[in-house]
Design an enzyme around this catalytic site. Structure first.
Site, mmCIF file in Angstrom:
data_model
loop_
_atom_site.group_PDB
_atom_site.id
_atom_site.type_symbol
_atom_site.label_atom_id
_atom_site.label_comp_id
_atom_site.label_asym_id
_atom_site.label_seq_id
_atom_site.Cartn_x
_atom_site.Cartn_y
_atom_site.Cartn_z
ATOM 1 N N CYS A 1 3.697 8.574 0.952
ATOM 2 C CA CYS A 1 4.162 7.621 1.957
ATOM 3 C C CYS A 1 4.277 6.269 1.250
ATOM 4 C CB CYS A 1 3.158 7.567 3.103
ATOM 5 S SG CYS A 1 3.545 6.310 4.319
ATOM 6 N N LEU B 1 11.108 5.661 18.057
ATOM 7 C CA LEU B 1 11.670 5.387 19.376
ATOM 8 C C LEU B 1 10.587 4.819 20.313
ATOM 9 C CD1 LEU B 1 14.348 5.660 20.924
ATOM 10 C CD2 LEU B 1 13.535 7.875 21.748
ATOM 11 N N CYS C 1 6.826 -5.022 15.880
ATOM 12 C CA CYS C 1 6.256 -3.976 16.729
ATOM 13 C C CYS C 1 4.800 -4.357 17.024
ATOM 14 C CB CYS C 1 6.319 -2.623 16.036
ATOM 15 S SG CYS C 1 7.992 -2.202 15.496
ATOM 16 N N CYS D 1 6.500 -7.140 6.851
ATOM 17 C CA CYS D 1 7.626 -6.598 7.619
ATOM 18 C C CYS D 1 8.215 -7.701 8.479
ATOM 19 C CB CYS D 1 7.141 -5.451 8.506
ATOM 20 S SG CYS D 1 8.497 -4.529 9.286
ATOM 21 N N GLU E 1 0.829 -1.199 0.000
ATOM 22 C CA GLU E 1 0.000 0.000 0.000
ATOM 23 C C GLU E 1 0.869 1.257 0.000
ATOM 24 O OE1 GLU E 1 -3.999 -1.795 2.092
ATOM 25 O OE2 GLU E 1 -2.506 -0.922 3.401
ATOM 26 N N CYS F 1 1.691 -2.291 15.560
ATOM 27 C CA CYS F 1 1.619 -1.949 14.135
ATOM 28 C C CYS F 1 0.941 -3.062 13.333
ATOM 29 C CB CYS F 1 3.030 -1.711 13.598
ATOM 30 S SG CYS F 1 3.067 -1.344 11.843
ATOM 31 N N CYS G 1 -0.642 5.931 9.767
ATOM 32 C CA CYS G 1 0.548 5.229 10.245
ATOM 33 C C CYS G 1 0.170 3.956 10.976
ATOM 34 C CB CYS G 1 1.279 6.073 11.279
ATOM 35 S SG CYS G 1 2.358 7.276 10.583
ATOM 36 N N GLU H 1 10.489 -2.313 6.751
ATOM 37 C CA GLU H 1 11.583 -1.624 7.430
ATOM 38 C C GLU H 1 12.625 -1.265 6.354
ATOM 39 O OE1 GLU H 1 12.568 -0.191 10.248
ATOM 40 O OE2 GLU H 1 14.459 0.082 9.194
HETATM 41 N N1 SAH Z 1 9.511 0.371 9.849
HETATM 42 C C1 SAH Z 1 9.657 1.784 9.799
HETATM 43 C C2 SAH Z 1 8.663 2.480 8.870
HETATM 44 C C3 SAH Z 1 7.224 2.066 8.903
HETATM 45 S S1 SAH Z 1 6.202 2.554 10.269
HETATM 46 C C4 SAH Z 1 9.597 2.369 11.186
HETATM 47 O O1 SAH Z 1 9.303 1.633 12.122
HETATM 48 O O2 SAH Z 1 9.892 3.542 11.357
HETATM 49 C C5 SAH Z 1 6.010 4.296 10.178
HETATM 50 C C6 SAH Z 1 5.675 4.919 11.536
HETATM 51 O O3 SAH Z 1 4.352 4.582 11.977
HETATM 52 C C7 SAH Z 1 6.622 4.461 12.637
HETATM 53 O O4 SAH Z 1 7.020 5.526 13.451
HETATM 54 C C8 SAH Z 1 5.730 3.516 13.416
HETATM 55 O O5 SAH Z 1 6.194 3.308 14.707
HETATM 56 C C9 SAH Z 1 4.394 4.218 13.331
HETATM 57 N N2 SAH Z 1 3.261 3.362 13.708
HETATM 58 C C10 SAH Z 1 3.186 2.016 13.689
HETATM 59 N N3 SAH Z 1 1.977 1.595 14.128
HETATM 60 C C11 SAH Z 1 1.268 2.695 14.435
HETATM 61 C C12 SAH Z 1 -0.064 2.911 14.921
HETATM 62 N N4 SAH Z 1 -0.886 1.908 15.149
HETATM 63 N N5 SAH Z 1 -0.460 4.195 15.096
HETATM 64 C C13 SAH Z 1 0.366 5.233 14.818
HETATM 65 N N6 SAH Z 1 1.629 5.084 14.355
HETATM 66 C C14 SAH Z 1 2.080 3.828 14.165
#
Ligand code: SAH
Length: 352
Positions: free
Chosen positions: A110, A222, A121, A117, A97, A124, A340, A169
């Protein structure tokens, strides 16, 4: 894909030198390679027939040896806030996407870097998909070009920014992401400063990247500056402790002089205490950085709940008191699961 095409190479896997070698092997002038390269990476051609300044014989030669694998926008959804989510079909039938986020002054693309992935996390949605494969440079490039066309069509302006915050990632698909950034900046004439690579924090790769003298921005997810908490919400981080991450970021700054943006989500009962706030402030003091507090977007699983507004304010105040730049970002495209952490190919089942 036809059986014949399956045996041909994807021409966009060749760099300029490999294209030159191909033409010289076939007794053609070297500048043909430049022409083809321009068609592929500046004009975004998806068929040899489009390459009108090549003779029919040259086009037939290319057609006999190569294919141009390309993406197709399978489905588009538009949010009430104008955000557009695209389901992108890859040449092998898999789906990723990409999201176009317009504001008054900007159009931000984006894009995804992997199908699924490999990280875990817990908050996510993409992590539920597991990593199926890396995207090739042309697949990342094509997403950007498709979003640029949409931006021109719907909002009357080209893309102004690109963020690698879609699925995957980026630093786990390092080579292809770097190659894609090069092609994108060439193809769109966009300054690399307008491109942000977002990583969950892979120290070795951050150092490797810093050595290449990149001109794009780095964002790090972070979410906690306390080891125990971060390990709990981002289990892979047990292999990359906060101190090693910090050293890699200090090295990044030393090499690039470009501040890191920390992305930070705040949840009830997870990172909403004074101890969490103090840890973040202390971490930011050690790494030249700014903080982007992102609104949490609920996913279909996990027991996370966004923290109260009061806690967000407390974070903001503490950071400001320490003279650390902080922004609070409202999410876009939530009603269509385009925000996100919500990208999960929900409407279109993954083809196996
Ligand atoms: N893997 C990379 C890029 C993809 S995620 C990374 O971790 O940075 C892009 C951003 O969305 C990251 O900061 C991630 O932590 C955030 N994110 C993931 N799940 C989310 C959620 N449920 N709500 C808001 N932000 C989220």
């Amino acid at each position: 894909m036809s059986a014949e095409n399956a045996t041909k190479r994807d021409i966009r896997a060749l760099d300029l030198r490999a294209l030159q070698a191909f033409f010289s092997e076939h007794n053609q002038q070297a500048f043909r390679a430049d022409q083809v390269y321009q068609w592929l990476w500046q004009k975004g051609a998806h068929h040899f027939d489009e390459m009108t300044n090549l003779s029919k014989t040259t086009r037939a030669l290319l057609d006999a040896h190569f294919v141009i694998n390309h993406i197709a926008v399978d489905r588009q959804q538009r949010s009430s806030d104008q955000t557009i989510k695209n389901a992108i079909r890859l040449h092998d039938g898999l789906t990723v996407e990409s999201v176009l986020i317009p504001t008054e002054t900007r159009s931000t693309a984006c894009v995804s870097s992997q199908v699924g992935c490999s990280l875990d996390c817990t908050f996510c949605a993409t992590s539920q998909l597991k990593r199926m494969r890396n995207l090739n440079p042309d697949e990342i490039y094509d997403q950007v070009m498709a979003l640029d066309r949409q931006s021109q069509l719907y909002f009357g302006r080209p893309l102004s920014n690109i963020v690698f915050m879609g699925m995957g990632e980026p630093l786990m698909n390092y080579k292809n992401v770097i190659a894609a950034v090069e092609r994108i900046t060439e193809g769109l004439g966009l300054s690399p400063k307008r491109i942000t690579i977002s990583t969950s924090g892979v120290p070795k790769m951050i150092e490797k990247l810093a050595d290449e003298n990149p001109r794009f921005q780095l964002a790090v997810s972070l979410h906690s500056a306390r080891e125990k908490v971060r390990n709990q919400i981002m289990p892979f981080s047990t292999s990359f402790d906060l101190e090693t991450l910090q050293k890699s970021l200090q090295y990044w700054y030393q090499q690039t002089r470009s501040k890191i943006t920390f992305e930070y989500l705040i949840w009830k009962g997870i990172n909403d205490t004074q101890e969490d706030i103090d840890a973040l402030v202390a971490y930011c003091k050690r790494v030249p950085s700014k903080v982007n507090i992102i609104e949490y977007n609920p996913t279909d699983f996990g027991n996370f709940e966004a923290a109260d507004h009061k806690v967000i304010e407390a974070y903001k105040k503490a950071l400001e008191r320490a003279r650390i730049t902080v922004t609070v970002r409202r999410s876009r495209g939530k009603d269509i699961d385009a925000a996100c952490g919500q990208l999960a190919n929900k409407l279109i089942p993954l083809e196996s």
